[in-house]
Design an enzyme around this catalytic site. Structure first.
Site, PDB file in Angstrom:
ATOM      1  N   HIS A  36     -13.098  -2.432  17.423  1.00 48.95           N
ATOM      2  CA  HIS A  36     -13.760  -3.749  17.451  1.00 48.95           C
ATOM      3  C   HIS A  36     -13.895  -4.325  16.042  1.00 48.95           C
ATOM      4  O   HIS A  36     -14.768  -5.143  15.778  1.00 48.95           O
ATOM      5  CB  HIS A  36     -15.131  -3.679  18.147  1.00 48.95           C
ATOM      6  CG  HIS A  36     -15.004  -3.516  19.637  1.00 48.95           C
ATOM      7  ND1 HIS A  36     -15.121  -4.562  20.512  1.00 48.95           N
ATOM      8  CD2 HIS A  36     -14.724  -2.433  20.389  1.00 48.95           C
ATOM      9  CE1 HIS A  36     -14.952  -4.125  21.760  1.00 48.95           C
ATOM     10  NE2 HIS A  36     -14.701  -2.827  21.709  1.00 48.95           N
ATOM     11  N   GLY A 126      -5.110   2.269  28.075  1.00 46.60           N
ATOM     12  CA  GLY A 126      -5.510   1.935  26.717  1.00 46.60           C
ATOM     13  C   GLY A 126      -4.558   2.473  25.663  1.00 46.60           C
ATOM     14  O   GLY A 126      -4.867   2.466  24.476  1.00 46.60           O
ATOM     15  N   LEU A 127      -3.384   2.950  26.078  1.00 48.76           N
ATOM     16  CA  LEU A 127      -2.403   3.433  25.099  1.00 48.76           C
ATOM     17  C   LEU A 127      -1.322   2.379  24.858  1.00 48.76           C
ATOM     18  O   LEU A 127      -0.289   2.639  24.263  1.00 48.76           O
ATOM     19  CB  LEU A 127      -1.787   4.762  25.568  1.00 48.76           C
ATOM     20  CG  LEU A 127      -2.815   5.888  25.758  1.00 48.76           C
ATOM     21  CD1 LEU A 127      -2.126   7.164  26.213  1.00 48.76           C
ATOM     22  CD2 LEU A 127      -3.608   6.147  24.470  1.00 48.76           C
ATOM     23  N   GLU A 162       2.464 -11.923  24.790  1.00 45.89           N
ATOM     24  CA  GLU A 162       1.342 -11.398  25.581  1.00 45.89           C
ATOM     25  C   GLU A 162       0.190 -12.414  25.661  1.00 45.89           C
ATOM     26  O   GLU A 162      -0.424 -12.584  26.715  1.00 45.89           O
ATOM     27  CB  GLU A 162       0.837 -10.066  24.987  1.00 45.89           C
ATOM     28  CG  GLU A 162      -0.249  -9.434  25.854  1.00 45.89           C
ATOM     29  CD  GLU A 162      -0.242  -7.907  25.860  1.00 45.89           C
ATOM     30  OE1 GLU A 162       0.729  -7.294  25.365  1.00 45.89           O
ATOM     31  OE2 GLU A 162      -1.208  -7.337  26.381  1.00 45.89           O
ATOM     32  N   ASP A 174      -1.675  -3.834  18.573  1.00 47.35           N
ATOM     33  CA  ASP A 174      -0.805  -3.084  19.471  1.00 47.35           C
ATOM     34  C   ASP A 174       0.673  -3.319  19.166  1.00 47.35           C
ATOM     35  O   ASP A 174       1.463  -2.383  19.079  1.00 47.35           O
ATOM     36  CB  ASP A 174      -1.078  -3.482  20.929  1.00 47.35           C
ATOM     37  CG  ASP A 174      -2.492  -3.160  21.359  1.00 47.35           C
ATOM     38  OD1 ASP A 174      -3.219  -2.537  20.552  1.00 47.35           O
ATOM     39  OD2 ASP A 174      -2.874  -3.533  22.481  1.00 47.35           O
ATOM     40  N   TYR A 226     -16.519  -7.048  26.536  1.00 51.46           N
ATOM     41  CA  TYR A 226     -15.723  -7.358  25.339  1.00 51.46           C
ATOM     42  C   TYR A 226     -16.093  -8.746  24.827  1.00 51.46           C
ATOM     43  O   TYR A 226     -16.374  -8.941  23.639  1.00 51.46           O
ATOM     44  CB  TYR A 226     -14.232  -7.286  25.685  1.00 51.46           C
ATOM     45  CG  TYR A 226     -13.302  -7.700  24.572  1.00 51.46           C
ATOM     46  CD1 TYR A 226     -12.847  -6.775  23.635  1.00 51.46           C
ATOM     47  CD2 TYR A 226     -12.877  -9.022  24.446  1.00 51.46           C
ATOM     48  CE1 TYR A 226     -11.998  -7.159  22.608  1.00 51.46           C
ATOM     49  CE2 TYR A 226     -12.034  -9.419  23.425  1.00 51.46           C
ATOM     50  CZ  TYR A 226     -11.589  -8.482  22.511  1.00 51.46           C
ATOM     51  OH  TYR A 226     -10.756  -8.867  21.501  1.00 51.46           O
TER      52      TYR A 226
HETATM   53  P1  ADP Z   1      -2.159  -1.001  28.527  1.00 54.10           P
HETATM   54  O1  ADP Z   1      -1.380  -1.851  27.601  1.00 54.10           O
HETATM   55  O2  ADP Z   1      -3.405  -0.476  27.924  1.00 54.10           O
HETATM   56  O3  ADP Z   1      -1.353   0.099  29.148  1.00 54.10           O
HETATM   57  P2  ADP Z   1      -2.278  -3.487  29.942  1.00 54.10           P
HETATM   58  O4  ADP Z   1      -3.077  -3.943  31.096  1.00 54.10           O
HETATM   59  O5  ADP Z   1      -2.366  -4.235  28.681  1.00 54.10           O
HETATM   60  O6  ADP Z   1      -2.636  -1.946  29.727  1.00 54.10           O
HETATM   61  O7  ADP Z   1      -0.745  -3.485  30.338  1.00 54.10           O
HETATM   62  C1  ADP Z   1      -0.299  -2.838  31.512  1.00 54.10           C
HETATM   63  C2  ADP Z   1       0.689  -3.721  32.243  1.00 54.10           C
HETATM   64  O8  ADP Z   1       1.917  -3.805  31.506  1.00 54.10           O
HETATM   65  C3  ADP Z   1       1.100  -3.143  33.587  1.00 54.10           C
HETATM   66  O9  ADP Z   1       0.197  -3.520  34.591  1.00 54.10           O
HETATM   67  C4  ADP Z   1       2.472  -3.762  33.791  1.00 54.10           C
HETATM   68  O10 ADP Z   1       2.362  -5.078  34.277  1.00 54.10           O
HETATM   69  C5  ADP Z   1       3.021  -3.830  32.376  1.00 54.10           C
HETATM   70  N1  ADP Z   1       3.875  -2.676  32.063  1.00 54.10           N
HETATM   71  C6  ADP Z   1       3.688  -1.790  31.060  1.00 54.10           C
HETATM   72  N2  ADP Z   1       4.685  -0.868  31.031  1.00 54.10           N
HETATM   73  C7  ADP Z   1       5.510  -1.170  32.037  1.00 54.10           C
HETATM   74  C8  ADP Z   1       6.727  -0.596  32.532  1.00 54.10           C
HETATM   75  N3  ADP Z   1       7.267   0.492  31.980  1.00 54.10           N
HETATM   76  N4  ADP Z   1       7.314  -1.190  33.590  1.00 54.10           N
HETATM   77  C9  ADP Z   1       6.782  -2.300  34.150  1.00 54.10           C
HETATM   78  N5  ADP Z   1       5.649  -2.870  33.737  1.00 54.10           N
HETATM   79  C10 ADP Z   1       5.011  -2.338  32.700  1.00 54.10           C
HETATM   80 MG    MG Z   2      -2.055  -3.656  26.709  1.00 51.29          MG
END
Ligand code: ADP
Ligand code: MG
Length: 385
Positions: A36, A126-127, A162, A174, A226
């Site tokens: 944060h 969150g990764l 994004e 990120d 947040y």
């Molecule tokens: P984080 O980035 O923490 O994993 P987010 O909500 O920001 O969580 O992003 C997750 C989203 O990104 C998923 O719901 C999907 O829509 C998209 N995504 C990430 N990786 C993939 C992948 N390998 N194939 C398809 N969609 C993906």
């Molecule tokens: Mg994300």
């Protein structure tokens, strides 16, 4: 399950009946310390994970993009007219279309392409699987099209995909990590100037490892919490007459805190100000090769998130306490909070014991079993072959 690179290639072959022209990979990331602090113009210190998203790709004629993902087990297709109107491509495809859109917006002639995606980065833990996906696709398209877009300008573009196309209000961390990290290093990022510096963080050479525990805690009200933290920080900066909390130092705290309206705001400010200092202290120790000594800073960061910023949850606190009790050198929640992952810095030989201790502590509390994986600081987005 086979290797993520092989899965991307096999997926490409079965989706398109041809060989890919190449494969590109981008990593998930964890923030070592600095939580944060980003929207307070401060410091963060992410490193790339050995968990990656791989894109196998080949050009195709016309302004047409076909994308298959193993993760979502689906195939989508869009053309330039879809891309140019944000909102037309939705769901996971928006992360890919957003990258094409951001490139086109910046004036690049993006080549039409067929893409197949496989990933080891867990979604929504969150990764930053989202930045890994954006970075892998961006690197592939830049390479396939021979586009003139140096690495230092790529994070902004992926972030725009994004923010403006997917509609998720994320900072620059990120995408910077997914694109710019180096193996055996953490990425020291100044969120005000966007300057980056590669800080030696070679856990392997030090006989250490990072245990990443997926708390599996449901994200409770994370968006609203947040927003309220952010608002409170911005209001506090205004009260203190500074552009952002980054401009308050630990030495200023004694004078600054009494000017704030209530105890909650004082604790929010204390977290951000001391957290920025912990990032700087961590960087100083790592520069001096004193990796083991960062443990207490990680643990202090956790206490600050738990007590002052109030963004942890019982699962997360349990994981941190159990890891420390089992001998971790330091442990903290990583990411925005209310769920997500815990990092525990461990002697490489102790990783299994510490992970088991966390699992046992979860069982004793009746929580859904956590996930865990041991990682080393990995490189950012790259062409594989
Ligand atoms: P984080 O980035 O923490 O994993 P987010 O909500 O920001 O969580 O992003 C997750 C989203 O990104 C998923 O719901 C999907 O829509 C998209 N995504 C990430 N990786 C993939 C992948 N390998 N194939 C398809 N969609 C993906
Ligand atoms: Mg994300």
């Amino acid at each position: 399950m086979t290797d993520v690179e092989d899965r991307a290639t096999a997926g490409f072959r079965s989706a398109y009946g041809q060989e890919p022209a190449g494969r590109w990979a981008a990593p998930g990331r964890a923030n070592l310390i600095g939580e944060h602090t980003d929207y307070n113009d401060g410091y963060v210190l992410p490193f790339a994970l050995s968990l990656r998203t791989v894109v196998a790709a080949a050009p195709q004629d016309g302004d047409r993009w076909t994308v298959w993902s193993e993760t979502t087990d689906g195939q989508i297709e869009f053309v330039a007219a879809d891309v140019d109107e944000p909102g037309r491509v939705t769901g996971w495809g928006a992360y890919v279309a957003g990258v094409v859109w951001a490139l086109r917006e910046a004036g690049h002639a993006v080549p039409g392409a067929r893409l197949a995606i496989a990933s080891d980065v867990p979604l929504g833990s969150g990764l930053s699987s989202s930045a890994a996906l954006e970075a892998a696709v961006l690197t592939a398209l830049v390479d396939l099209g021979g586009l003139d877009l140096p690495a230092e300008r790529q994070p902004r573009l992926a972030q725009r995909a994004e923010n403006a196309y997917v509609g998720a209000p994320t900072g620059i961390m990120d995408q910077s990590a997914a694109i710019r990290c180096r193996k055996g290093h953490a990425l020291f990022l100044d969120c005000r100037t966007e300057e980056v510096e590669h800080i030696p963080f070679d856990l392997d050479a030090a006989g250490l490892a990072m245990l990443v525990v997926d708390s599996r805690a449901p994200h409770r009200h994370a968006d609203g919490e947040y927003a309220s933290r952010r608002k409170s920080c911005e209001a506090a900066a205004a009260t203190l007459g500074v552009p952002a909390l980054r401009d308050v130092s630990v030495a200023d705290l004694d004078a600054a805190l009494p000017k704030l309206p209530d105890d909650e705001t004082r604790r929010r400010v204390r977290h951000v100000v001391t957290e920025d200092q912990r990032v700087l202290d961590t960087v100083a120790l790592l520069r001096a090769g004193r990796v083991r000594e960062i443990g207490p800073l990680l643990t202090a960061s956790h206490a600050s998130m738990r007590d002052d910023f109030e963004i942890t949850v019982p699962e997360i606190d349990t994981a941190v306490e159990a890891a420390l009790a089992a001998g971790a050198l330091g442990a903290r929640m990583t990411g925005g909070g209310f769920g997500g992952c815990v990092l525990a810095l461990v002697e490489a030989a102790a990783a299994v014991t510490v992970a088991q201790a966390v699992t046992d502590a979860y069982a004793a509390r009746g929580f859904t079993a956590p996930g865990h994986v041991t990682v080393l600081p990995a490189p950012g987005a790259t062409r594989l072959d």
